[in-house]
Design a protein around this motif. Structure first.
Motif, PDB file in Angstrom:
ATOM      1  N   SER A 174       0.830  -1.213   0.000  1.00 41.37           N
ATOM      2  CA  SER A 174       0.000   0.000   0.000  1.00 41.37           C
ATOM      3  C   SER A 174       0.864   1.262   0.000  1.00 41.37           C
ATOM      4  O   SER A 174       0.528   2.250  -0.661  1.00 41.37           O
ATOM      5  N   THR A 175       2.012   1.229   0.698  1.00 41.86           N
ATOM      6  CA  THR A 175       2.824   2.462   0.745  1.00 41.86           C
ATOM      7  C   THR A 175       3.411   2.771  -0.629  1.00 41.86           C
ATOM      8  O   THR A 175       3.612   3.929  -0.971  1.00 41.86           O
ATOM      9  N   PRO A 217      16.793  -4.055  -2.606  1.00 41.05           N
ATOM     10  CA  PRO A 217      16.773  -4.172  -1.145  1.00 41.05           C
ATOM     11  C   PRO A 217      16.478  -2.868  -0.408  1.00 41.05           C
ATOM     12  O   PRO A 217      16.310  -2.870   0.807  1.00 41.05           O
ATOM     13  N   PRO A 246      11.448  -4.619  -0.051  1.00 43.69           N
ATOM     14  CA  PRO A 246      11.685  -4.932   1.367  1.00 43.69           C
ATOM     15  C   PRO A 246      10.433  -5.393   2.102  1.00 43.69           C
ATOM     16  O   PRO A 246      10.520  -6.179   3.054  1.00 43.69           O
ATOM     17  N   ASP A 247       9.273  -4.923   1.666  1.00 40.30           N
ATOM     18  CA  ASP A 247       8.043  -5.347   2.341  1.00 40.30           C
ATOM     19  C   ASP A 247       7.660  -6.776   1.947  1.00 40.30           C
ATOM     20  O   ASP A 247       7.079  -7.507   2.757  1.00 40.30           O
ATOM     21  N   GLU A 303       9.879  -8.755   4.215  1.00 37.61           N
ATOM     22  CA  GLU A 303       9.314  -8.790   5.571  1.00 37.61           C
ATOM     23  C   GLU A 303       8.172  -9.803   5.667  1.00 37.61           C
ATOM     24  O   GLU A 303       8.072 -10.555   6.640  1.00 37.61           O
ATOM     25  N   ARG A 323       9.033 -17.354  10.043  1.00 37.18           N
ATOM     26  CA  ARG A 323       9.075 -17.408  11.520  1.00 37.18           C
ATOM     27  C   ARG A 323       7.847 -18.100  12.069  1.00 37.18           C
ATOM     28  O   ARG A 323       7.922 -18.849  13.041  1.00 37.18           O
ATOM     29  N   LYS A 372       4.761   5.346   8.331  1.00 39.13           N
ATOM     30  CA  LYS A 372       3.490   4.611   8.317  1.00 39.13           C
ATOM     31  C   LYS A 372       3.650   3.216   8.937  1.00 39.13           C
ATOM     32  O   LYS A 372       4.676   2.563   8.731  1.00 39.13           O
ATOM     33  N   THR A 409       2.195   0.838   7.762  1.00 37.18           N
ATOM     34  CA  THR A 409       2.131  -0.066   6.611  1.00 37.18           C
ATOM     35  C   THR A 409       3.467  -0.159   5.874  1.00 37.18           C
ATOM     36  O   THR A 409       3.547  -0.863   4.867  1.00 37.18           O
ATOM     37  N   ALA A 410       4.497   0.548   6.357  1.00 42.00           N
ATOM     38  CA  ALA A 410       5.852   0.297   5.843  1.00 42.00           C
ATOM     39  C   ALA A 410       6.354  -0.924   6.611  1.00 42.00           C
ATOM     40  O   ALA A 410       7.129  -0.832   7.552  1.00 42.00           O
ATOM     41  N   HIS A 411       5.883  -2.082   6.191  1.00 37.37           N
ATOM     42  CA  HIS A 411       5.981  -3.292   7.017  1.00 37.37           C
ATOM     43  C   HIS A 411       7.413  -3.632   7.417  1.00 37.37           C
ATOM     44  O   HIS A 411       7.662  -4.143   8.491  1.00 37.37           O
ATOM     45  N   SER A 412       8.353  -3.381   6.520  1.00 32.07           N
ATOM     46  CA  SER A 412       9.733  -3.780   6.803  1.00 32.07           C
ATOM     47  C   SER A 412      10.359  -2.918   7.898  1.00 32.07           C
ATOM     48  O   SER A 412      11.397  -3.277   8.429  1.00 32.07           O
ATOM     49  N   TYR A 446       8.204  -1.657  10.465  1.00 28.86           N
ATOM     50  CA  TYR A 446       7.211  -1.555  11.532  1.00 28.86           C
ATOM     51  C   TYR A 446       7.202  -2.838  12.325  1.00 28.86           C
ATOM     52  O   TYR A 446       6.931  -3.898  11.751  1.00 28.86           O
ATOM     53  N   ARG A 448      16.600  -5.204  15.247  1.00 21.94           N
ATOM     54  CA  ARG A 448      15.145  -5.342  15.092  1.00 21.94           C
ATOM     55  C   ARG A 448      14.765  -6.798  15.287  1.00 21.94           C
ATOM     56  O   ARG A 448      15.372  -7.675  14.678  1.00 21.94           O
ATOM     57  N   ASP A 449      13.810  -7.033  16.140  1.00 20.04           N
ATOM     58  CA  ASP A 449      13.182  -8.335  16.247  1.00 20.04           C
ATOM     59  C   ASP A 449      14.206  -9.447  16.487  1.00 20.04           C
ATOM     60  O   ASP A 449      14.166 -10.498  15.847  1.00 20.04           O
ATOM     61  N   THR A 487      16.455  -0.685   4.924  1.00 18.29           N
ATOM     62  CA  THR A 487      15.215   0.070   5.101  1.00 18.29           C
ATOM     63  C   THR A 487      15.394   1.236   6.061  1.00 18.29           C
ATOM     64  O   THR A 487      14.486   2.050   6.206  1.00 18.29           O
TER      65      THR A 487
END
Lengths: 454, 166
Positions: free
Chosen positions: A219-220, A389, A395-396, A399, A406, B79, B81-84, B86, B120-121, B163
């Motif tokens: 979406s972004t 990358p 990148p999403d 993720e 995981r 955002k 929704t910037a999943h990488s 967030y 991260r994580d 990112t």
């Protein structure tokens, strides 16, 4: 259940219940990866590299494919070779550079020297061996099969495999639509990107076919694209350049009326089973394409040249095909582990797992050799709008598949299954493909299970 | 090359700016961070393994942002929704060996090294390499017109993706 495919059971389906499922074990278990290495990676044609990466006689590069280290070179007579990167003597690594030019390769361990054609040239201690011991049977070992299709070189570890041409099947037409973007030849550009993803290799191949993740994961990107289109439309209109056919409110369907109607009538999006586990899908592009489609997100100064490239392409390949090549985005997924994405630029990507929950991704971009300096610059800039990358899209995806990987921890506790059922219908074969359902992925999984079970 | 080239911007001013940049990035104060850059800014990260003189006009890069794409990157990173990113990574930016390398029509060239850790994580990744800035004076301010980070690795293994902003 009406269909159990293979043993052990990893893919199961039931047409009447409308289900198709893949066991999560296939992403986590070492024995599955071992089976894949034996039954898929040692039998299928695997993308290795592109002709343009070896520009002249003696050019070479080293590359790891299917977990094996290879030398890819053009010998001094101009023939292209792929050799295992090891010495016939004691297995030392013969070439330790990434790329360069070499008439000979010398193993640094004991000094044996091989020609660029792989032949054994020098044993420093030759006097210690019987006469005639130094011969080409002790040369560099060639990969069992090496063939190319229009500049794309593939290897196969199975000497008895079908020809590359037969293997690629319907994917050849899509490769043609990439290669014919050039009047001369395509060339890989400097800056190939290797990176690790903490997920099984199949998850990214599957993601490349998956129609349903796009709006939630990206979406972004779409919001960025809308912003860029708005700003660009104002810029273009201020310069008196019409953007009516790219009206930001227009959906792909509205765009079709302006640009694609003649070609595609009522249909806007397509997906095809190309045979042998390959698939592709196409849809009208809603952004600029470095090959012959200007868009308001780009400065109007590029428009005339892109329109000109389009006209020249029409003259070369005909109107219908030129439209398909220039105005549609294309995703080509070649079994088992090659993706070619033609949208903001062209991305070629492979992925291999050494252990089940990791993969090494190797990716490149390719462009028409004759492209102008200005359009080349635009192409490279545009690529990063989504791809790579650090792009606004890739990148999403990473993720998402890492998060899935995981999540598979502990799947053995409850016998977890991934659901790939959208579009399963009693009247169609399981790998029947429509653009907007998960049949796109079933093409892959059906072939995957067939290889594993055979 | 002169050991201490003439420049309108002293190394102390450059360091203050660059350390502030690192602090703002580590606190994810991205809107404030953008204020450190000129309108005609460029932010570059070449593909790992490429030579220090490679150009984004002829080679594929990881990042080649102008002001619009940089602002879009910031907008995106804010955002959920910037999943990488967030939830956001924790980062520590370190810049060192900074020196004024020269001055020309593009501004004052400041060269140095960076070492950015990202957590991260449960996973910590390191991004290290050489950084080149071009700084300009605008009124009383010193701003960044150009920043280029050449990573000191051949591939993003194990980092995978970039990112965060270096």
């Amino acid at each position: 259940m009406d269909q159990y495919i293979g043993t052990p059971l990893e893919v199961r389906s039931d047409k009447d219940a409308g289900t198709f499922q893949v066991s999560r074990r296939v992403f986590t278990e070492q024995n599955i990866l071992d089976l894949e290495n034996e039954k898929i990676f040692q039998r299928c044609w695997l993308y290795f590299g592109h002709d343009s990466e070896l520009p002249e006689p003696a050019s070479f590069l080293t590359r790891t494919v299917a977990g094996r280290d290879f030398i890819f070179n053009r010998d001094t007579r101009g023939n292209v070779n792929v050799f295992y990167n090891l010495c016939a003597h004691r297995g030392g690594r013969v070439c330790r550079e990434k790329t360069g030019k070499a008439n000979v390769f010398q193993c640094f361990y004991h000094g044996w020297v091989f020609g660029s054609d792989g032949g054994l040239r020098v044993i420093p201690q030759e006097g210690a061996y019987p006469e005639g011991y130094k011969n080409d049977s002790r040369g560099l070992v060639r990969v069992p099969r090496l063939e190319q299709y229009r500049g794309f070189w593939f290897i196969c570890l199975d000497a008895n495999a079908m020809s590359l041409s037969d293997y690629l099947a319907g994917a050849k037409e899509y490769i043609d639509n990439i290669v014919d973007q050039s009047e001369i030849a395509m060339a890989i550009l400097p800056g190939g990107q290797n990176f690790q993803v903490d997920a099984n290799w199949k998850l990214w191949h599957e993601n490349g076919m998956d129609p349903f993740h796009v709006h939630s994961v990206h979406s972004t990107y779409f919001e960025y694209s809308a912003d860029a289109t708005k700003v660009g439309t104002e810029r273009a209109n201020a310069q008196g350049v019409s953007t009516a056919e790219f009206d930001t409110k227009a959906s792909a369907e509205v765009m079709m009326k302006g640009r694609y109607n003649a070609l595609m009538q009522t249909k806007t999006k397509f997906a095809f089973d190309l045979g042998n586990g390959h698939m592709a899908y196409d849809y009208p592009s809603t952004h600029g394409r470095p090959f012959a489609q200007w868009h308001p997100t780009w400065d109007p100064k590029y428009k005339a040249e892109l329109d000109n490239v389009f006209e020249k392409t029409v003259a070369r390949v005909g109107f219908e095909r030129a439209k398909k090549m220039a105005h549609f985005d294309h995703h080509i997924l070649i079994f088992p582990n090659l993706a070619i994405v033609d949208n903001h630029g062209i991305m070629i990507r492979t992925y291999f797992s050494k252990i089940p929950n990791e993969m090494l991704v190797q990716s490149w971009t390719i462009a028409p050799q004759e492209e102008s300096t200005e359009i080349r610059k635009l192409r490279l800039f545009s690529y990063m709008d989504f791809l790579g990358p650090a792009g606004f899209g890739t990148p999403d995806d990473v993720e998402a598949i890492e998060a899935a990987q995981r999540g598979y921890k502990g799947a053995e506790d409850y016998g977890g299954w991934n659901d790939i059922s959208a579009g399963v219908s009693p009247k169609d074969p399981m790998n029947f493909v429509k653009h907007g359902d998960e049949g796109r992925m079933r093409v892959f999984w059906t072939k995957w299970q067939e290889y594993l079970a055979s | 090359m002169m050991l201490a080239p003439r420049s309108d911007i002293a190394i102390e001013e450059a360091e203050r700016l660059i350390y502030l940049e690192g602090e703002l990035l580590d606190h994810w104060r991205l809107d404030d961070w953008l204020k450190l850059y000129t309108d005609d800014m460029t932010y570059l990260v070449p593909t790992p393994g490429m030579p220090m003189d490679c150009s984004p006009d002829t080679s594929l890069f990881l990042i080649n942002d102008d002001r619009f794409r940089m602002e879009s990157r910031v907008k995106r990173l804010k955002k959920k929704t910037a999943h990488s990113e967030y939830p956001h990574s924790t980062t520590v930016h370190m810049f060192s060996n900074l020196r004024v390398a020269g001055q020309d029509g593009e501004g004052t060239h400041v060269h140095g090294v960076f070492h950015v850790s990202r957590y991260r994580d449960g996973i910590t990744d390191i991004f290290m390499g050489r950084v080149r800035y071009r700084l300009v004076k605008q009124g009383d301010d010193v701003l960044i017109r150009y920043k280029r980070c050449d990573l000191g690795v051949d591939e993003l293994v194990p980092q995978g993706r970039l990112t965060i902003i270096l």
